[in-house]
Design a protein around this motif. Structure first.
Motif, PDB file in Angstrom:
ATOM      1  N   UNK A  32       0.836  -1.206   0.000  1.00  0.00           N
ATOM      2  CA  UNK A  32       0.000   0.000   0.000  1.00  0.00           C
ATOM      3  C   UNK A  32       0.867   1.250   0.000  1.00  0.00           C
ATOM      4  N   UNK A  33       0.288   2.346  -0.483  1.00  0.00           N
ATOM      5  CA  UNK A  33       1.031   3.613  -0.590  1.00  0.00           C
ATOM      6  C   UNK A  33       0.113   4.789  -0.244  1.00  0.00           C
ATOM      7  N   UNK A  34       0.741   5.902   0.121  1.00  0.00           N
ATOM      8  CA  UNK A  34      -0.034   7.109   0.428  1.00  0.00           C
ATOM      9  C   UNK A  34       0.838   8.320   0.138  1.00  0.00           C
ATOM     10  N   UNK A  35       0.247   9.377  -0.432  1.00  0.00           N
ATOM     11  CA  UNK A  35       0.980  10.616  -0.686  1.00  0.00           C
ATOM     12  C   UNK A  35       0.132  11.805  -0.249  1.00  0.00           C
ATOM     13  N   UNK A  36       0.778  12.785   0.358  1.00  0.00           N
ATOM     14  CA  UNK A  36       0.091  14.014   0.770  1.00  0.00           C
ATOM     15  C   UNK A  36       0.994  15.214   0.478  1.00  0.00           C
ATOM     16  N   UNK A  37       0.375  16.404   0.504  1.00  0.00           N
ATOM     17  CA  UNK A  37       1.114  17.629   0.172  1.00  0.00           C
ATOM     18  C   UNK A  37       1.418  18.454   1.416  1.00  0.00           C
ATOM     19  N   UNK A  38       2.556  19.162   1.374  1.00  0.00           N
ATOM     20  CA  UNK A  38       2.887  20.193   2.366  1.00  0.00           C
ATOM     21  C   UNK A  38       2.547  21.535   1.736  1.00  0.00           C
ATOM     22  N   UNK A  39       1.882  22.409   2.508  1.00  0.00           N
ATOM     23  CA  UNK A  39       1.480  23.711   1.973  1.00  0.00           C
ATOM     24  C   UNK A  39       2.456  24.802   2.423  1.00  0.00           C
ATOM     25  N   UNK A  48       5.365  16.344  -1.164  1.00  0.00           N
ATOM     26  CA  UNK A  48       6.680  15.931  -0.661  1.00  0.00           C
ATOM     27  C   UNK A  48       6.582  14.828   0.386  1.00  0.00           C
ATOM     28  N   UNK A  49       5.357  14.433   0.760  1.00  0.00           N
ATOM     29  CA  UNK A  49       5.174  13.430   1.813  1.00  0.00           C
ATOM     30  C   UNK A  49       4.705  12.111   1.212  1.00  0.00           C
ATOM     31  N   UNK A  50       5.297  11.027   1.666  1.00  0.00           N
ATOM     32  CA  UNK A  50       4.916   9.719   1.128  1.00  0.00           C
ATOM     33  C   UNK A  50       5.112   8.601   2.131  1.00  0.00           C
ATOM     34  N   UNK A  51       4.302   7.571   1.985  1.00  0.00           N
ATOM     35  CA  UNK A  51       4.418   6.387   2.838  1.00  0.00           C
ATOM     36  C   UNK A  51       4.228   5.156   1.968  1.00  0.00           C
ATOM     37  N   UNK A  52       5.055   4.137   2.173  1.00  0.00           N
ATOM     38  CA  UNK A  52       4.837   2.879   1.471  1.00  0.00           C
ATOM     39  C   UNK A  52       5.039   1.695   2.382  1.00  0.00           C
ATOM     40  N   UNK A  54       8.085   2.530   5.238  1.00  0.00           N
ATOM     41  CA  UNK A  54       8.917   3.738   5.234  1.00  0.00           C
ATOM     42  C   UNK A  54       8.021   4.944   4.965  1.00  0.00           C
ATOM     43  N   UNK A  55       8.323   6.050   5.634  1.00  0.00           N
ATOM     44  CA  UNK A  55       7.534   7.261   5.399  1.00  0.00           C
ATOM     45  C   UNK A  55       8.409   8.493   5.567  1.00  0.00           C
ATOM     46  N   UNK A  56       8.087   9.516   4.784  1.00  0.00           N
ATOM     47  CA  UNK A  56       8.832  10.773   4.856  1.00  0.00           C
ATOM     48  C   UNK A  56       7.842  11.929   4.916  1.00  0.00           C
ATOM     49  N   UNK A  57       8.165  12.906   5.760  1.00  0.00           N
ATOM     50  CA  UNK A  57       7.341  14.111   5.914  1.00  0.00           C
ATOM     51  C   UNK A  57       8.243  15.325   5.765  1.00  0.00           C
ATOM     52  N   UNK A  58       7.762  16.331   5.008  1.00  0.00           N
ATOM     53  CA  UNK A  58       8.478  17.600   4.907  1.00  0.00           C
ATOM     54  C   UNK A  58       7.642  18.696   5.553  1.00  0.00           C
TER      55      UNK A  58
END
Length: 461
Positions: free
Chosen positions: A270-277, A309-313, A324-328
């Motif tokens: 599974x995957x997820x992506x979100x935006x930083x404003x 810039x944010x993603x999780x897999x 793994x996940x990254x947040x900006x």
């Protein structure tokens, strides 16, 4: 008197000749150096960080090819600061060509044999492929591919590098961060760690989370990022950018020195992506640009810039569940910085890196266990001696949950120093004429996973 003058003249001639010979010897030694850098379109500060140190086998003359503009100027300014710093100054000599035909000019002139790529990722994979096709070695900043089409081209580049007997390698600095290094070392000790668990999708056996910031300080100065850095078509989304480091660490830590086959060993779950404003004022602060460029208009809603810039897999690697996940965020709170969390779950203990308030925002490695027996405690002490032999000054401190790994300050060299460590390792591989057997298949596996995850997160587009 005449005899004295003659003696002085002879001595002066000898000193002059020695000076000339010394300079000739220096020049000769310089000529002997087998490696020469070509820096292409250095749009990311990592290009300069590769040159924060000098290298024994690398010529001091660096050939730079770039388009005109602020990116190459920022790179040259940073190198000049390294050349003129009071302590351990470098002595790079930059020979610069700027023009729209910079890449064609580089290929036609071939003034060096190692291409360094750290910049706009939109064309990076193409630059990699064309460089290795031309018989040039490539040391590339991550990511080497930012989408599925880029991955296909990268695979072709690795095949071309093999055919042309050149080495293509990416800059995986996080392997050299001491808590990551020691976490891997401890996972190799069954007396301490036991066996790596399989985990589940809800409770993965390995998890790595990273928090980064758009506004930060590099080499003591506020970092000015190029405007294109905020365009995911040019920089790549978070899922294919910083996540590259995390995926690499999972492979490197869980299956050290093992060649992975992405078609057999990896299952993407599974995957997820979100935006930083970002607000207009935040964008101006970090880019020094008064307005949003046209290529970012697509990402602006109600004056806010949305950066994916944010993603999780979530996936399995050889049956082991990993996340793994990254947040900006825009800027870290005062006194903090980028943070990293990592856990590896073993049958006897969990190895955990934390970097929060309790750790004063410095990464700290812990061994946590439910086994409080004297026998296990003795086994840990005995097995840890092999780590101390390899890393003198590392020790254990008892905690309620197990142990904290106490690390001597000499190992905390900072993120910027890791670029020289990667480069030195790469120079060693060039000298040997080959990479470790597992590196290429594992780079291919890594980029297949990140680019496939992005494709899945965007609905297969």
């Amino acid at each position: 008197m005449r005899k004295e003058l003659l003696t002085i003249a002879l001595l002066s001639a000898m000193v002059f000749n020695q000076g000339c010979n010394s300079k000739k010897e220096e020049a000769k030694n310089e000529e002997k150096k087998p490696l020469s850098l070509i820096v292409v379109e250095p749009g990311h500060f990592h290009a300069a960080l590769v040159q924060k140190s000098m290298y024994d086998d690398v010529d001091s003359v660096v050939h730079v090819y770039a388009s005109e503009g602020p990116d190459v100027k920022a790179y040259l300014d940073k190198v000049e600061k390294y050349n003129t710093r009071p302590e351990a100054p470098t002595h790079w000599k930059e020979e610069v060509y700027t023009g729209s035909d910079f890449f064609e000019k580089m290929i036609s002139e071939k003034k060096g044999n190692v291409v360094v790529l750290a910049g706009n990722n939109q064309k990076k994979t193409d630059f990699i492929k064309r460089s290795v096709d031309a018989g040039l070695n490539v040391l590339a900043d991550k990511p080497m591919a930012i989408d599925a089409a880029g991955f296909d081209k990268l695979k072709e580049a690795f095949a071309s590098a093999d055919k042309n007997k050149v080495l293509l390698y990416d800059i995986m600095t996080e392997r050299y961060e001491i808590t990551n290094t020691l976490q891997r070392e401890l996972a190799l000790l069954p007396e301490i760690f036991g066996e790596l668990q399989k985990g589940t999708p809800e409770n993965p056996a390995v998890s790595k989370e990273s928090v980064h910031h758009f506004f930060k300080y590099i080499s003591g100065e506020p970092l000015v990022r190029p405007t294109w850095f905020f365009d995911v078509n040019q920089q790549g989304e978070g899922m294919v950018d910083v996540t590259t480091h995390l995926v690499d660490l999972v492979q490197w830590s869980c299956f050290p020195n093992v060649s992975l086959d992405y078609q057999k060993d990896i299952q993407l779950l599974s995957t997820k992506r979100t935006a930083t404003q970002l607000t207009p004022s935040q964008f101006k602060l970090v880019t020094k640009s008064e307005t949003y460029p046209d290529f970012l208009k697509k990402d602006i809603k109600d004056t806010l810039l949305n950066v994916y810039s944010n993603g999780e897999l979530n996936y399995t690697l050889k049956g082991v569940h990993a996340k793994v996940s990254v947040i900006w965020n825009f800027q870290a709170p005062e006194g903090t910085g980028d943070t990293h969390y990592s856990i590896m779950k073993g049958s006897k203990a969990n190895l955990i890196v934390r970097q929060g308030k309790e750790q004063k925002y410095k990464p700290v490695l812990y061994i946590e266990t439910t086994d409080k027996s004297k026998a296990y405690e003795d086994a840990v002490a005995a097995a840890f001696k092999s780590v101390q032999d390899k890393y003198p000054g590392v020790d254990l401190k008892k905690t309620a949950a197990g142990w904290e790994v106490v690390i001597d300050a000499k190992y905390d060299t900072g993120h910027e120093s890791h670029f020289a460590q990667v480069a030195n390792a790469y120079m060693g591989y060039l000298k040997a004429g080959k990479l470790p057997e597992w590196e290429v298949p594992n780079m291919i596996a890594k980029y297949w996973l990140t680019t496939s995850a992005l494709k899945q997160a965007k609905g297969g587009k």
